[in-house]
Design an enzyme around this catalytic site. Sequence first.
Site, PDB file in Angstrom:
ATOM      1  N   GLU A 125       7.312  53.656  31.774  1.00 15.10           N
ATOM      2  CA  GLU A 125       6.023  52.978  31.812  1.00 15.10           C
ATOM      3  C   GLU A 125       5.233  53.397  30.577  1.00 15.10           C
ATOM      4  OE1 GLU A 125       2.213  52.064  34.724  1.00 15.10           O
ATOM      5  OE2 GLU A 125       3.246  53.968  34.936  1.00 15.10           O
ATOM      6  N   ASP A 146      -8.671  55.361  35.064  1.00 14.87           N
ATOM      7  CA  ASP A 146      -7.993  56.618  34.759  1.00 14.87           C
ATOM      8  C   ASP A 146      -8.906  57.830  34.844  1.00 14.87           C
ATOM      9  OD1 ASP A 146      -5.178  56.029  34.046  1.00 14.87           O
ATOM     10  OD2 ASP A 146      -6.143  54.642  32.656  1.00 14.87           O
TER      11      ASP A 146
END
Lengths: 263, 402
Positions: free
Chosen positions: A48, A59
């Site tokens: 990824e 995040d």
Amino acid sequence: MGGRERLLGAFSKGRPALIPYLTAGYPSLGGAREVAEAYLEAGADVLEVGVPFSDPLADGPTIQDTTARALENGADVDYSLGLAGEFSGRAPVVVLVYYNLIFARGVERFVREAGEAGISGVVIPDLPVDEAGDFARAMEDAGVAFCPLAAPTSTDRRLEEIGRLASGFVYCVSVAGVTGVREKLPPGAVELLRRVRAKVSAPVALGFGIGSAEAAREAAGEADGIIIGSRLMQLVGEGGPERAGRWLQEVRAALSESAGGGH
Amino acid sequence: MRQRAESGYFGPFGGRYVPETLIHALEELEESYERYRNDPEFVEELDALARDFVGRPTPLMLASRLTRRWGGANVWFKREDLAHTGAHKINNTLGQILLADRMGKRRIIAETGAGQHGVATATVAALYGKECVVYMGEEDTRRQRLNVVRMRLLGAEVVPVRTGSRTLKDAVNEAIRDWVTNVEDTHYIIGSVVGPAPYPRIVRDFQTVIGREIEAQARERFGGDPDAIVACVGAGSNAIGAFHPFVGREGVRLVGVEAAGRGLESGEHGASLAEGRLGVLHGAKSYVLQTPDGQIREAHSISAGLDYPATGPEHAYLKEEGLAEYASVTDEEALEGFTLCSKLEGILPALESAHAVYHAEKVARELGPGRNLVVCLSGRGDKDVEVAAEALGVGPEVSGGR
Ligand SMILES: Cc1ncc(COP(=O)(O)O)c(C=O)c1O
């Protein structure tokens, strides 16, 4: 075989697919290549690759730091797609990208370039299925899988919609929250995996906060894939790609064991 | 129907570009808003607080010396600076705290740039006995120290944000991250007409009290609609609130004023309608200051409240449809507006509002004598005294003496 088919193939190995995350351009433009190499050597089934974005609002601090550093290092979208393309011959690569980067490039162009780079799938943390219809179809036409997210707060009605649009795996968010290391598997994670599985035929992968081999093994009973990001980025920061690779090997061994034991 | 607001869009602008975790909360907010907006008890509670707590209606005042000086239209000030806590921000926070209370949320979070929205949020959270956390860029906590102290005295926790440009944009990111994490018991009071649907519409509706009062007061004071309304545009809530009842109405010019900072050509400004491109930031599609690659650029303005790299989707729509016009004013010009307003009218305006005051001269001269121009004085300048004093070289020391 197209990128999307190769991605789906990674989920049929009799044990959960191991999907490590790296931020493109971290710790340096060249260093990110070493990270990807180390992941592959450790037995990653899918890579990824995160495209750095100035405002990564899904995040936590660890990945925020890596993306800020990557941007300082000059990692742009071209570089990130290039990096993904470099490795797409060796393992299926999924790109994690915030929607504005796609929109700014032009959706059509992004889809075309992703296909040409051999990218297998995309995860877009700020594009819920309600806004994703056209994009998901364009992706599917280009042979690139759309991998929507599912959250503990998603209703069953939404899980059905998510299942309908998923042409790759469904990315299950283990906990309501942002990315970041958690020592234990959150209690709701297994329940979410079960709920998603009941509504969705695509493979289900679990991510956000898996920080130990123990947590990975616990999730392995219910998930088709395990996504690990913040912990690995921490390890890269502390000890470089080798350190992250060694730890990933341990996780990989733990996952194989758990699969061996039960069957 | 001109607007597709009910689907979360204004033309092609708006939408809901957020992590999946938040969708349920946004749906819940939308349902609860639909349910309560016309609920007599809700409306009565809001109206009573607007009157007794905020001090509404705020006056419409003829700024007679500016009117004479500019030799053009009559210049009227809509005095949002007289609202409790010193700016229009209180209108929206009051509405949202009532919703949060109805939804059973015990914890409130907010972001703030100039600190006015943070103060307004801390104020209503205190009024309703809610826990309150306010995210503020570290840079802004320095520029707006006074408001940090006010928030803390009101019982709020102020969290300085040290990521990115350390200003409003990053405070919004941090507030969204908090919300994603605590969505079960937390309501996020967004401070302007931005963010994912249904926020832009909810905030606009709560701010429309400004425009409705202008409409009634204008009729009373000069027997008709104003010929123009001028308001500053950071993210755009005071402007939308003032404009909304007049959108599409013949003969009323709607003029939004963005921050040109150090000049549009310098790249250091907050003029996203003038210089931005269509993009997605903080959950909505609108005009955004960004690099060709799509990275969000940092905005700049002398006023922390205009220091934001995007504008609310409804403004993008009004611009696109030609229903409102947009101009921009530099830091230096805003300081001139600040000085003029202070010395000629006895009002220290917020630096944000000073942008509107400066641009009002141009509009007043274009309109000509006998016409009527309303300037939204969105807030008072107490919070900006240090910044303005430094920029203008005014200190507390007095010379001479007897
Ligand atoms: C006094 C004042 N006016 C205007 C603004 C800009 O916000 P908006 O464009 O949402 O009205 C602010 C923001 O903090 C403010 O404090």
